[in-house]
Design a protein around this motif. Structure first.
Motif, short mmCIF file in Angstrom:
data_model
loop_
_atom_site.label_atom_id
_atom_site.label_comp_id
_atom_site.label_asym_id
_atom_site.label_seq_id
_atom_site.Cartn_x
_atom_site.Cartn_y
_atom_site.Cartn_z
N LYS A 8 -1.72 10.92 -13.84
CA LYS A 8 -0.79 11.62 -12.88
C LYS A 8 -0.06 12.64 -13.84
CE LYS A 8 0.13 8.88 -9.15
NZ LYS A 8 1.28 8.47 -8.19
N ARG A 47 -1.00 3.33 5.12
CA ARG A 47 -1.99 3.91 5.50
C ARG A 47 -3.38 3.87 4.83
NH1 ARG A 47 0.17 7.26 9.63
NH2 ARG A 47 2.03 7.76 9.38
N SER A 48 -3.55 3.85 3.47
CA SER A 48 -4.63 3.84 3.02
C SER A 48 -5.46 2.27 3.08
CB SER A 48 -4.37 3.87 1.35
OG SER A 48 -4.18 5.33 1.08
N PRO A 84 2.48 5.75 2.75
CA PRO A 84 1.12 6.19 2.46
C PRO A 84 0.12 5.04 1.93
CG PRO A 84 2.41 7.91 1.36
CD PRO A 84 3.27 6.78 2.12
N ARG A 85 0.74 4.11 1.25
CA ARG A 85 0.12 3.00 0.73
C ARG A 85 -0.51 2.08 1.88
NH1 ARG A 85 0.54 -2.37 -0.10
NH2 ARG A 85 0.13 -3.23 -2.40
N GLU A 125 -4.28 5.86 -5.59
CA GLU A 125 -3.32 6.93 -5.84
C GLU A 125 -2.02 6.43 -5.00
OE1 GLU A 125 -5.28 10.36 -4.55
OE2 GLU A 125 -6.49 10.63 -6.38
N ASN A 126 -2.09 5.97 -4.04
CA ASN A 126 -1.06 5.55 -3.21
C ASN A 126 -0.46 4.28 -3.25
OD1 ASN A 126 -0.92 8.09 -1.76
ND2 ASN A 126 -2.50 7.19 0.07
N ARG A 131 -8.06 7.33 -3.00
CA ARG A 131 -6.46 7.62 -2.33
C ARG A 131 -5.90 6.32 -2.27
NH1 ARG A 131 -5.41 12.37 0.96
NH2 ARG A 131 -3.46 12.06 1.91
N ALA A 132 -6.44 5.23 -2.09
CA ALA A 132 -5.62 4.31 -1.96
C ALA A 132 -4.90 3.85 -3.13
CB ALA A 132 -6.57 3.17 -1.34
N HIS A 179 -11.45 7.48 0.17
CA HIS A 179 -10.51 6.66 0.46
C HIS A 179 -9.89 5.43 -0.56
CE1 HIS A 179 -9.20 8.79 3.91
NE2 HIS A 179 -10.61 8.85 4.36
N TRP A 185 -1.19 11.97 8.03
CA TRP A 185 -1.03 11.20 6.98
C TRP A 185 0.51 11.66 6.28
CZ3 TRP A 185 -3.16 7.83 3.52
CH2 TRP A 185 -4.52 7.17 4.12
#
Length: 115
Positions: free
Chosen positions: A110, A42-43, A39-40, A68-69, A65-66, A62, A32
């Protein structure tokens, strides 16, 4: 400063320490962190792969996480809709229901000191 154990370590650390180590150090610590895919992106790939595989148990983590990304909820819904034509309606609808439930909980604000 002592690092907080991962959620997986708390859940399975005593039962499957090698799986936790590989997940924390290799998957999230190396794969990762690689720079060739944002990261966006990858998500998006991860959410798609979990959906195609019918792995809805891992989707809430996930999906969050997506978000967040940088993926919006509407982008995730659009991706799941698109996937229905490639992975099948039942898998896409199952993922959509998981997303609907997951999105009911807003992401925590955040910390401005975090990047």
């Amino acid at each position: 400063m002592k690092k907080e154990p991962s959620a997986l370590k708390k859940q399975l650390g005593d039962f499957a320490p090698k799986m936790v180590q590989l997940t924390d150090d290799v998957l999230f610590g190396d794969v990762w962190a690689r720079q060739d895919l944002a990261p966006r992106d990858r998500s998006l790939v991860t959410v798609a792969a979990l959906t195609v595989g019918g792995n809805t148990e891992q989707l809430p983590f996930h999906l969050n996480r997506a978000r967040e990304n940088g993926l919006s909820e509407s982008e995730i819904v659009e991706a799941l809709t698109h996937l229905a034509f490639y992975c099948g309606w039942p898998k896409a609808l199952s993922a959509m229901n998981v997303a609907k439930e997951t999105f009911k909980t807003p992401l925590p604000a955040k910390d401005p000191s975090q990047k």
